[in-house]
Write an enzyme that holds these catalytic residues in place. Structure first.
Site, PDB file in Angstrom:
ATOM      1  N   HIS A 286      40.294  38.780  39.463  1.00 59.13           N
ATOM      2  CA  HIS A 286      39.015  37.856  39.445  1.00 59.13           C
ATOM      3  C   HIS A 286      39.516  36.652  39.739  1.00 59.13           C
ATOM      4  O   HIS A 286      39.598  35.887  38.677  1.00 59.13           O
ATOM      5  CB  HIS A 286      38.235  38.326  38.146  1.00 59.13           C
TER       6      HIS A 286
ATOM      7  N   LEU B 220      39.321  31.648  45.141  1.00 61.22           N
ATOM      8  CA  LEU B 220      40.275  30.724  45.998  1.00 61.22           C
ATOM      9  C   LEU B 220      39.718  29.841  46.828  1.00 61.22           C
ATOM     10  O   LEU B 220      40.286  28.888  47.459  1.00 61.22           O
ATOM     11  CB  LEU B 220      41.525  31.604  46.758  1.00 61.22           C
TER      12      LEU B 220
ATOM     13  N   ASN C  73      33.027  35.466  47.905  1.00 60.98           N
ATOM     14  CA  ASN C  73      32.019  34.676  48.034  1.00 60.98           C
ATOM     15  C   ASN C  73      32.452  33.398  48.671  1.00 60.98           C
ATOM     16  O   ASN C  73      32.464  32.171  48.275  1.00 60.98           O
ATOM     17  CB  ASN C  73      31.225  34.069  46.581  1.00 60.98           C
TER      18      ASN C  73
ATOM     19  N   ASP D  23      38.433  34.856  36.399  1.00 58.78           N
ATOM     20  CA  ASP D  23      37.195  34.318  36.977  1.00 58.78           C
ATOM     21  C   ASP D  23      37.632  32.794  37.198  1.00 58.78           C
ATOM     22  O   ASP D  23      36.590  31.863  37.238  1.00 58.78           O
ATOM     23  CB  ASP D  23      36.000  34.338  36.259  1.00 58.78           C
TER      24      ASP D  23
END
Lengths: 332, 428
Positions: free
Chosen positions: B56, B59, B90, B303
């Protein structure tokens, strides 16, 4: 807030949260406001105390009442007042809170009175290093509104204890009931904290949907039943309830809200004889309070407005005035 | 390719031994290996782990190169000991087509610091309405196996069911960002005692747990794989434990920050602590640690969410959500799991390399440190302890909640297929 012995506020030199006020701080502010109130009775209502100091009213939300109250307070202390209206969020305006703060700092603001829709914005302003001046929270999001709580406490002390007899005292043992949209109310948060500090016993009454998760840690009782609490309330503080809340299912209809949580003449008659009804304004007549109650002698709404100026004078004086006496009494 | 001899490292925290790397693979292991013409890395006292795998990572490229690029992000990953990261979808444009995922995958290969395995969007534009071409992304050069609308929840039960069913054709997995949208409108932080005091909109645990409950049932019903992103509450742990006890194909990740930080930090109104899902309570932190220790939670995932300074240097409500994490993840895991005795280093290798690689179906990563295996390796000095200094980050962003906090452990070397990407704590 103040640099009194024994106090350990998170934000010394600022007024951000009622939680930062020790009992001594709070009583000193109320006592000072009492002195300021006497000035309002003089033909010339102005004191030279803050001459040459600059107070900025930085309002990111419309609130004419609060702004003019601070403006009157600062002007009565002879401060220069700049009104900076930045309606809408800082982001939508394209300028950040930081850049606004740096601008005010460059202009030499000694105090910044800030109203902001984001909870915590005054705390950020006070702790970020962006400005050196004193920060006074004039209402932030659904967090706090400490000068409102102070003026409410001031009003309560005058009504329940007495203007002169009250000096040096808190509100020990007084039972205050706060009714309405506690979840979204900065007034309720500041009042619960401050009234508890001053020794009052606070009960909040609201439909369960308008009481925050986590309320069990607050220094107050919670009730869903207004009628049960009224007979033992020395004061009832009615919060403004926005009609739009019913669209988010906080309550079914305005009428149902009024029936269960509104204060009408019938309910008021069940309160103790010398008890008072408070409202921070602006009132939704017919929603949380009926005209009969709002216009009765028991309702302190207008007094609260007048007291607001005295309280804000006291706060600005204590934050900016240093050690000189605020009021010099002419000797006979 | 040159030979490298790692001398005296404790492989997975075991007894010291030597590891010889030759031609991108582990050529020999044992005590007292002959260095020959190999370059020697003195690793006495250090722990050798399989290269870390992050399921997760954000970048930001394409689209938000002001906060991170594939180059800066993979450099940060290498410094953090990672040899493979899964790049979330995303971006702008969204990684919902074969073209975008191939571009991101290629950038990773070209830069050569860390393998970039793109995650494909589940739905077109992350809008939750129409399935993206999941098959095309799988069939592309990027060979996408993990699909996620991360940042948004696939909240429509029918779309979620179809996505779970559809990816069975190529052994894919749906990684769900579990957040019931209606319960979190205007949410700013964990809903509880602290949010009540601070007057910040609450993000209730039930908004995560209700989606997890639904999705494990859906995965069981259609016989597919679901992976829970950044699980953050004690209640979520119970649900995943229950689902696993049924034998359902459910996996879950936890972030380093949810293992260490609590919502008490929000009292500062400092947006560096603003993250989604939000920091929870101490009871949640303890439940997450226990679940990672007993394997209910399969892996740690960072994350890593870079944001430019101005998006954090503002009032709480206006701030972006997320924290960078690649360069501090291993240290936080050492602090919360190893120093507390909950995991040994073999456990760390399992939760930060073997298991995430298996969930993502990576073949070249998350392999044992043994002869013939790809030389994706991380060397960490566990005795180091020092304050986190973001000015030294390779990431383009500095939004770390750990600035100045003392943490243990320091990645000294990272090897990607036998080539050093990090040497003595610096990029090679």
């Amino acid at each position: 807030m103040l640099r009194l012995p024994g106090a350990s506020p998170r934000t010394p030199g600022h007024l951000i949260s009622a939680a930062d006020l020790s009992r001594d701080d709070a009583v000193l502010i109320l006592d000072t406001a009492e002195e300021m109130a006497r000035v309002a009775d003089r033909p010339i209502k102005k004191l030279p105390t803050l001459r040459g100091r600059t107070v900025v009213n930085l309002f990111f939300e419309d609130s004419t009442r609060t702004r003019i109250s601070f403006e009157a307070a600062a002007k009565r202390l002879s401060a220069d007042v700049i009104n900076f209206s930045a309606k809408g969020s800082s982001v939508s305006k394209g300028e950040s809170l930081k850049d606004t703060a740096l601008t005010l700092e460059a202009m030499g603001a000694d105090a910044v009175v800030i109203r902001h829709p984001a909870s915590g914005a005054p705390y950020r302003l006070a702790t970020s290093g962006w400005i050196d001046g004193a920060v006074v929270n004039a209402g932030d999001g659904t967090h706090e509104h400490p000068t409102q709580a102070l003026l409410d406490a001031f009003t309560l002390r005058r009504r329940l204890v007495g203007a002169d007899q009250g000096t040096g005292r808190g509100l020990d043992g007084r039972r205050v009931t706060i009714v309405g949209d506690v979840l979204h109310s900065r007034v309720a948060r500041s009042n619960i904290l401050l009234l508890h500090t001053l020794g009052a016993r606070v009960t909040v009454v609201a439909p369960p949907t308008l009481v925050p998760i986590g309320v069990e840690r607050w220094p107050c009782e919670v009730s869903y039943d207004l009628d049960r609490v009224l007979p033992t309330s020395d004061a009832v503080m009615m919060l403004r309830v926005q009609r739009e809340r019913m669209n988010a299912a906080f309550f079914p209809t305005e009428r149902e809200y009024s029936r269960r949580y509104g204060l009408d003449g019938d309910r008021m008659s069940r309160m103790p004889g010398d008890s008072v009804v408070m409202h921070p304004g602006p009132m939704n007549r017919g929603m949380e309070i009926t005209a009969e109650v709002a216009d009765s002698d028991r309702c302190t709404a207008v007094e609260q407005v007048a007291n607001g100026v005295s309280i804000r004078m006291a706060v600005l004086y204590l934050l900016l005035g240093g050690n000189e006496p605020a009021v010099t009494h002419s000797r006979p | 390719m040159s030979k490298i001899l790692i001398r005296g490292a404790r492989v997975l925290g075991g007894e010291p031994q030597d590891v010889l790397i030759d031609g991108g693979t582990v050529a020999a292991t044992g005590a007292g290996l002959d260095a020959g013409d190999a370059a020697v890395v003195a690793a006495e006292g250090q722990v050798l782990l399989p290269g870390l795998v992050d399921l997760h990572t954000h970048l930001r490229e394409p689209g938000r190169e002001d906060s991170e690029t594939v180059l800066t992000g993979t450099r940060a990953a290498a410094l953090g000991g990672f040899t493979a990261v899964h790049a979330m979808a995303n971006t702008f444009p969204v990684a919902d087509t074969a073209g975008v995922v191939e571009q991101v995958w290629r950038l990773g290969r070209e830069h050569g610091y860390c393998d970039v395995q793109p995650v494909g969007a589940v739905t077109v534009g992350l809008e939750g309405k129409h399935l993206a071409e999941l098959g095309a992304m799988h069939d592309s050069a990027a060979q996408v196996r993990v699909f996620s609308d991360d940042g948004k929840c696939v909240d429509d039960a029918v779309i979620m069911r179809r996505a779970l069913e559809y990816v069975k054709a190529f052994d894919g997995v749906i990684a769900q960002h579990a957040q019931e949208p209606r319960l979190t409108e205007g949410a700013q932080m964990n809903e509880g005692v602290v949010s009540a005091e601070l007057g910040l909109g609450g993000w209730p645990a039930v908004a995560e747990e209700s989606i997890i409950a639904r999705d494990v049932l859906l995965a069981a019903h259609v016989g597919s794989r679901v992976h829970i992103c950044h699980l953050s509450t004690a209640g979520s742990v119970e649900l995943v434990r229950w689902a696993k006890s049924k034998g359902w194909n459910v996996t879950a990740e936890v972030t380093p920050h949810h293992l260490l930080l609590t919502d008490e930090l929000v009292r500062s109104y400092d947006p560096v602590y603003k993250v989604n899902p939000p920091l929870r309570t101490e009871a949640d932190v303890q439940a997450l640690r226990a679940a990672l220790a007993d394997g209910t939670i399969d892996c740690v995932a960072t994350d890593h969410a870079p944001h430019p300074h101005e998006d954090k240097d503002c009032e709480w409500a206006a701030a972006a959500m997320g924290m960078v994490g690649l360069e501090t993840a291993l240290s936080v895991v050492q602090e919360t799991m190893v120093e507390t005795g909950l995991l040994d280093w073999a456990g760390v290798a399992d939760r930060m390399s073997f298991r995430p690689a298996r969930i993502g179906r990576l073949t070249g990563h998350g392999r044992p440190v043994s002869v013939g295996e790809p030389a994706n390796l991380t060397l960490v000095d566990p005795a180091y302890r020092g304050p986190v200094d973001p000015t030294g980050f390779a990431s383009r962003s500095r939004n770390t909640p750990y600035q100045g906090r003392e943490l243990p452990g320091r990645v000294t070397h990272t090897f990607l297929r036998g080539r050093a990407t990090v040497v003595d704590g610096n990029l090679a």
